[in-house]
Design a protein around this motif. Structure first.
Motif, PDB file in Angstrom:
ATOM      1  N   GLY A  81      33.022  46.876  34.265  1.00  0.00           N
ATOM      2  CA  GLY A  81      33.771  46.178  33.229  1.00  0.00           C
ATOM      3  C   GLY A  81      34.005  44.725  33.524  1.00  0.00           C
ATOM      4  N   ALA A  82      33.410  44.210  34.621  1.00  0.00           N
ATOM      5  CA  ALA A  82      33.556  42.798  34.978  1.00  0.00           C
ATOM      6  C   ALA A  82      32.499  42.459  36.016  1.00  0.00           C
ATOM      7  CB  ALA A  82      34.947  42.511  35.522  1.00  0.00           C
ATOM      8  N   ASP A  83      32.086  41.198  36.037  1.00  0.00           N
ATOM      9  CA  ASP A  83      31.142  40.698  37.027  1.00  0.00           C
ATOM     10  C   ASP A  83      31.953  40.102  38.177  1.00  0.00           C
ATOM     11  OD1 ASP A  83      29.375  39.192  38.596  1.00  0.00           O
ATOM     12  OD2 ASP A  83      28.083  38.765  36.885  1.00  0.00           O
ATOM     13  N   TRP A  84      31.935  40.779  39.342  1.00  0.00           N
ATOM     14  CA  TRP A  84      32.790  40.380  40.454  1.00  0.00           C
ATOM     15  C   TRP A  84      32.618  38.908  40.827  1.00  0.00           C
ATOM     16  CZ3 TRP A  84      31.816  45.062  44.271  1.00  0.00           C
ATOM     17  CH2 TRP A  84      32.248  46.235  43.649  1.00  0.00           C
ATOM     18  N   TYR A  85      31.382  38.502  41.010  1.00  0.00           N
ATOM     19  CA  TYR A  85      31.142  37.170  41.563  1.00  0.00           C
ATOM     20  C   TYR A  85      31.386  36.067  40.526  1.00  0.00           C
ATOM     21  CZ  TYR A  85      29.240  39.954  45.313  1.00  0.00           C
ATOM     22  OH  TYR A  85      29.109  40.870  46.325  1.00  0.00           O
ATOM     23  N   ALA A  86      31.119  36.352  39.254  1.00  0.00           N
ATOM     24  CA  ALA A  86      31.436  35.377  38.218  1.00  0.00           C
ATOM     25  C   ALA A  86      32.944  35.204  38.084  1.00  0.00           C
ATOM     26  CB  ALA A  86      30.841  35.818  36.885  1.00  0.00           C
ATOM     27  N   GLU A  87      33.673  36.311  38.151  1.00  0.00           N
ATOM     28  CA  GLU A  87      35.126  36.245  38.069  1.00  0.00           C
ATOM     29  C   GLU A  87      35.701  35.539  39.301  1.00  0.00           C
ATOM     30  OE1 GLU A  87      37.060  36.949  35.728  1.00  0.00           O
ATOM     31  OE2 GLU A  87      35.969  38.272  34.367  1.00  0.00           O
ATOM     32  N   GLU A  88      35.093  35.770  40.463  1.00  0.00           N
ATOM     33  CA  GLU A  88      35.556  35.123  41.685  1.00  0.00           C
ATOM     34  C   GLU A  88      35.434  33.607  41.580  1.00  0.00           C
ATOM     35  OE1 GLU A  88      34.321  34.841  46.420  1.00  0.00           O
ATOM     36  OE2 GLU A  88      33.289  36.224  45.075  1.00  0.00           O
ATOM     37  N   GLN A  89      34.331  33.136  41.072  1.00  0.00           N
ATOM     38  CA  GLN A  89      34.123  31.704  40.920  1.00  0.00           C
ATOM     39  C   GLN A  89      35.111  31.097  39.922  1.00  0.00           C
ATOM     40  OE1 GLN A  89      30.145  30.676  39.804  1.00  0.00           O
ATOM     41  NE2 GLN A  89      30.486  28.460  39.951  1.00  0.00           N
ATOM     42  N   ALA A  90      35.355  31.829  38.825  1.00  0.00           N
ATOM     43  CA  ALA A  90      36.295  31.328  37.822  1.00  0.00           C
ATOM     44  C   ALA A  90      37.708  31.241  38.379  1.00  0.00           C
ATOM     45  CB  ALA A  90      36.266  32.234  36.596  1.00  0.00           C
ATOM     46  N   LEU A  91      38.103  32.245  39.166  1.00  0.00           N
ATOM     47  CA  LEU A  91      39.438  32.224  39.756  1.00  0.00           C
ATOM     48  C   LEU A  91      39.568  31.138  40.811  1.00  0.00           C
ATOM     49  CD1 LEU A  91      40.215  36.045  40.133  1.00  0.00           C
ATOM     50  CD2 LEU A  91      41.276  34.443  38.554  1.00  0.00           C
ATOM     51  N   ALA A  92      38.489  30.889  41.560  1.00  0.00           N
ATOM     52  CA  ALA A  92      38.532  29.873  42.616  1.00  0.00           C
ATOM     53  C   ALA A  92      38.750  28.477  42.038  1.00  0.00           C
ATOM     54  CB  ALA A  92      37.250  29.905  43.431  1.00  0.00           C
ATOM     55  N   GLU A  93      38.210  28.234  40.860  1.00  0.00           N
ATOM     56  CA  GLU A  93      38.348  26.917  40.246  1.00  0.00           C
ATOM     57  C   GLU A  93      39.779  26.619  39.829  1.00  0.00           C
ATOM     58  OE1 GLU A  93      35.578  26.919  37.076  1.00  0.00           O
ATOM     59  OE2 GLU A  93      33.800  26.756  38.377  1.00  0.00           O
ATOM     60  N   GLU A  94      40.524  27.659  39.475  1.00  0.00           N
ATOM     61  CA  GLU A  94      41.893  27.434  39.025  1.00  0.00           C
ATOM     62  C   GLU A  94      42.931  27.879  40.056  1.00  0.00           C
ATOM     63  OE1 GLU A  94      42.523  31.466  36.381  1.00  0.00           O
ATOM     64  OE2 GLU A  94      41.432  29.792  35.487  1.00  0.00           O
ATOM     65  N   GLN A  95      42.476  28.183  41.255  1.00  0.00           N
ATOM     66  CA  GLN A  95      43.363  28.690  42.299  1.00  0.00           C
ATOM     67  C   GLN A  95      44.271  27.583  42.822  1.00  0.00           C
ATOM     68  OE1 GLN A  95      41.709  31.255  45.370  1.00  0.00           O
ATOM     69  NE2 GLN A  95      42.587  29.908  46.919  1.00  0.00           N
ATOM     70  N   GLU A  96      45.523  27.906  43.047  1.00  0.00           N
ATOM     71  CA  GLU A  96      46.485  26.965  43.612  1.00  0.00           C
ATOM     72  C   GLU A  96      46.713  27.322  45.067  1.00  0.00           C
ATOM     73  OE1 GLU A  96      50.050  26.915  41.399  1.00  0.00           O
ATOM     74  OE2 GLU A  96      49.080  26.522  39.489  1.00  0.00           O
ATOM     75  N   GLN A  97      46.675  26.330  45.933  1.00  0.00           N
ATOM     76  CA  GLN A  97      46.871  26.558  47.352  1.00  0.00           C
ATOM     77  C   GLN A  97      48.339  26.901  47.621  1.00  0.00           C
ATOM     78  OE1 GLN A  97      44.495  26.703  49.594  1.00  0.00           O
ATOM     79  NE2 GLN A  97      42.976  26.250  48.020  1.00  0.00           N
ATOM     80  N   GLY A 112      24.857  49.284  49.190  1.00  0.00           N
ATOM     81  CA  GLY A 112      26.251  48.915  49.066  1.00  0.00           C
ATOM     82  C   GLY A 112      26.510  47.736  48.155  1.00  0.00           C
ATOM     83  N   GLY A 113      25.629  47.470  47.213  1.00  0.00           N
ATOM     84  CA  GLY A 113      25.811  46.360  46.300  1.00  0.00           C
ATOM     85  C   GLY A 113      26.948  46.602  45.330  1.00  0.00           C
ATOM     86  N   PRO A 114      27.320  45.583  44.552  1.00  0.00           N
ATOM     87  CA  PRO A 114      28.419  45.730  43.604  1.00  0.00           C
ATOM     88  C   PRO A 114      28.077  46.701  42.490  1.00  0.00           C
ATOM     89  CG  PRO A 114      27.271  43.652  43.257  1.00  0.00           C
ATOM     90  CD  PRO A 114      26.713  44.226  44.514  1.00  0.00           C
ATOM     91  N   ILE A 115      29.098  47.305  41.930  1.00  0.00           N
ATOM     92  CA  ILE A 115      28.903  48.197  40.795  1.00  0.00           C
ATOM     93  C   ILE A 115      28.519  47.343  39.589  1.00  0.00           C
ATOM     94  CG2 ILE A 115      30.031  49.895  39.295  1.00  0.00           C
ATOM     95  CD1 ILE A 115      31.849  50.587  41.629  1.00  0.00           C
ATOM     96  N   PRO A 116      27.501  47.730  38.834  1.00  0.00           N
ATOM     97  CA  PRO A 116      27.065  46.912  37.683  1.00  0.00           C
ATOM     98  C   PRO A 116      28.208  46.587  36.736  1.00  0.00           C
ATOM     99  CG  PRO A 116      25.508  48.678  38.118  1.00  0.00           C
ATOM    100  CD  PRO A 116      26.679  48.934  39.009  1.00  0.00           C
ATOM    101  N   ALA A 117      28.163  45.378  36.171  1.00  0.00           N
ATOM    102  CA  ALA A 117      29.243  44.900  35.304  1.00  0.00           C
ATOM    103  C   ALA A 117      29.453  45.814  34.106  1.00  0.00           C
ATOM    104  CB  ALA A 117      28.939  43.477  34.848  1.00  0.00           C
ATOM    105  N   GLU A 118      28.348  46.407  33.576  1.00  0.00           N
ATOM    106  CA  GLU A 118      28.500  47.254  32.399  1.00  0.00           C
ATOM    107  C   GLU A 118      29.241  48.555  32.721  1.00  0.00           C
ATOM    108  OE1 GLU A 118      24.285  47.862  34.092  1.00  0.00           O
ATOM    109  OE2 GLU A 118      25.690  46.202  33.682  1.00  0.00           O
ATOM    110  N   ILE A 119      29.258  48.949  33.995  1.00  0.00           N
ATOM    111  CA  ILE A 119      29.994  50.149  34.409  1.00  0.00           C
ATOM    112  C   ILE A 119      31.400  49.779  34.855  1.00  0.00           C
ATOM    113  CG2 ILE A 119      30.071  52.045  36.083  1.00  0.00           C
ATOM    114  CD1 ILE A 119      27.045  52.070  36.080  1.00  0.00           C
TER     115      ILE A 119
END
Length: 538
Positions: A497-513, A488-495
């Motif tokens: 179209g995005a790296d889930w966990y890298a995108e999650e970290q990037a969004l968390a840094e700019e997230q507004e409460q 049940g792992g994530p679908i590969p980024a090349e399939i």
């Protein structure tokens, strides 16, 4: 004395009357006794015989048990009667006029009802065991499948929500049991008892939910109505898993971008509008009762546990789903011309050119056309923006924001079977592949994407439709047909179209409460009070 009239004994009565040992009037399709007691009659529903026999076997000493089915919702059953009937076999023979050693005959009943309610013997034991089974299923397993982000919400669904139901919210209690029955049904698909239970409890919940809404929302019921609406949305979504594919879609001729006539064609894919109606119902309830919900720590925790909705309305090739808006200007120009022509068309079928349309009518037509074009553009842009956001963090449940946040205009475009709206819908369903391990979403991506794409291969859009829209459907098809590994792992980024966990970290840094909180504050100013309730899940 005159001779007694002859009486011919009949054996053609319904099964329920036979078990109760009362005369059946043999009226079809439902006999008078079954109509009077509001229970299924095997004249009309032969499959009810099994239920009737199970009731009789569960409580052979009490003929009155035949008037109940074991899967009637709790709201319709008399579980606790403040006064047990004197003829109840569970009671001692305490009747008026009874006498005993050293006692005179009494003209008043000796039995007095207990101060606390007693369990009625008219409630089948099988029904009580079923509800115990469903409640255990809910607290042990089902409540854990409603959240993807914050563990604190699991405690809310497991403990707080049942406590609210126990405090007197019948529609919430029935909704809990309905969802639990559906979850069990996913594990035991051939259990007909669970099939009947899931439908019966949800129907009862919707009826009570609708009645409560009719009376009005206030501080005493806002919490429970919000939670019931959420469970209705889960139920409507999960029910789709058990439906067969032989659903119908409107077909007919197209003229100037509009459907001229629709006929139902069996065997064609049907868009699951219950998804949108139920999730939109949650949004409407939230907006209508926000003045009370904003003070509820329970509801606020549920809302704030959702991933922050950050939409970027940038269009073009820079965004992942920007291609879905290719050619939109030409399409909207055509829509504007068609809208202007239709709005200026005389109601009596006469020629506007020969009669001369009033200037005010022409201006009103242009204004209406501009409004349609603007709302359509905004509907498409907003829907694509939600897809772009959800594509980055799908494992957090982000795709589920799509049916709840799209505009009413977008749903109208789906109802019109507009190709662009359907292509967007296919991409939304493909996003659900990230949550394929959740029981109420399992297999949803593959089933729905293949269904939507099949419409482009039909005669409804014409022979060139599939070739034209395939570039916009290709990613959705590739994801829908992808076989995920057993871990049940994530679908590969090349399939994906995005790296889930890298995108999650990037969004968390700019997230507004508090983004969701402010979004709802603004939403309450735009939505009128709730005037309708979600439809009963099919």
């Amino acid at each position: 004395m005159p001779p007694r009239r002859s009486h011919k004994k009949s054996r053609a009565g319904c099964r329920r009357c036979k078990i109760r040992k009362i005369k059946c009037d043999e009226v079809h399709p439902r006999c008078g006794n079954c109509v009077k007691h509001g229970v299924p009659c095997d004249f009309e529903h032969p499959e009810a015989i099994a239920d009737i026999q199970s009731i009789s076997a569960a409580s052979p000493a009490s003929p009155s048990t035949g008037s109940r089915t074991p899967f009637t919702p709790a709201s319709a059953l008399d579980f606790r009667s403040p006064l047990l009937h004197a003829s109840d076999p569970a009671l001692p023979s305490l009747r008026a006029g009874a006498s005993g050693p050293g006692r005179e005959p009494c003209a008043t009943p000796l039995y007095r009802p207990p101060a606390t309610p007693s369990l009625s013997t008219t409630t089948p034991a099988a029904h009580r065991l079923l509800e115990l089974r469903l409640m255990h299923q809910y607290t042990a397993m089902t409540c854990k499948t409603f959240t993807f982000t914050a563990p604190v919400t699991e405690e809310i669904w497991k403990i707080t929500v049942p406590n609210l139901a126990f405090s007197g919210s019948q529609h919430l209690a029935d909704a809990i049991l309905a969802v639990a029955a559906l979850h069990l049904r996913s594990l035991c698909p051939n259990d007909k008892d669970l099939v009947r239970a899931s439908h019966a409890y949800m129907a009862a919940s919707l009826a009570e939910y609708s009645a409560t809404l009719t009376k009005g929302i206030d501080s005493s019921n806002a919490e429970s109505l919000f939670l019931t609406a959420a469970l209705i949305a889960f139920q409507s979504t999960a029910t789709r898993v058990f439906m067969k594919d032989e659903l119908s879609m409107g077909t007919g001729e197209r003229q100037d971008g509009q459907v001229k006539e629709r006929n139902t064609a069996a065997g064609c894919y049907a868009i699951p509008f219950t998804w949108f109606h139920s999730f939109q119902g949650v949004k409407a309830i939230t907006a209508a009762s926000w003045q009370w919900l904003r003070a509820s720590p329970v509801v606020l925790q549920v809302i704030n546990s959702q991933v922050v909705l950050q939409l970027d309305f940038t269009t073009g090739p820079d965004t992942f789903f920007g291609h879905l808006l290719d050619g939109i200007d030409e399409e909207l120009d055509e829509l504007g011309r068609a809208s202007t022509q239709n709005s200026n068309m005389p109601m009596d079928g006469g020629s506007s050119s020969s009669m001369g349309a009033p200037p005010s009518s022409e201006s009103e037509g242009r204004s209406a056309s501009a409004e349609v074009v603007t709302s359509t553009r905004q509907a498409y842009q907003h829907a694509v923006a939600v897809l772009n956001w959800a594509h980055k963090i799908p494992h957090k449940g982000a795709p589920l924001a799509f049916p709840a946040t799209v505009s009413r205009r977008f749903i109208e475009l789906l109802e019109e079977r507009q190709p662009r709206a359907l292509a967007i819908l296919a991409c939304f369903f493909a996003l659900l592949k990230s949550m394929d391990g959740v029981w109420w979403l399992q297999g949803m991506a593959r089933r729905e994407v293949l269904g939507v794409v099949s419409l482009f291969n039909s005669d409804f859009f014409g022979p060139d439709s599939y070739r034209k829209w395939w570039p916009h459907l290709e990613w959705a098809m590739r994801i829908a047909l992808y076989d995920q590994p057993e871990d049940g792992g994530p679908i590969p980024a090349e399939i994906w179209g995005a790296d889930w966990y890298a995108e999650e970290q990037a969004l968390a840094e700019e997230q507004e409460q508090g983004n969701y909180y402010r979004h709802i504050e603004m939403l309450t100013q735009m939505i009128s009070p709730v005037q309708s309730v979600p439809a009963v899940p099919e």
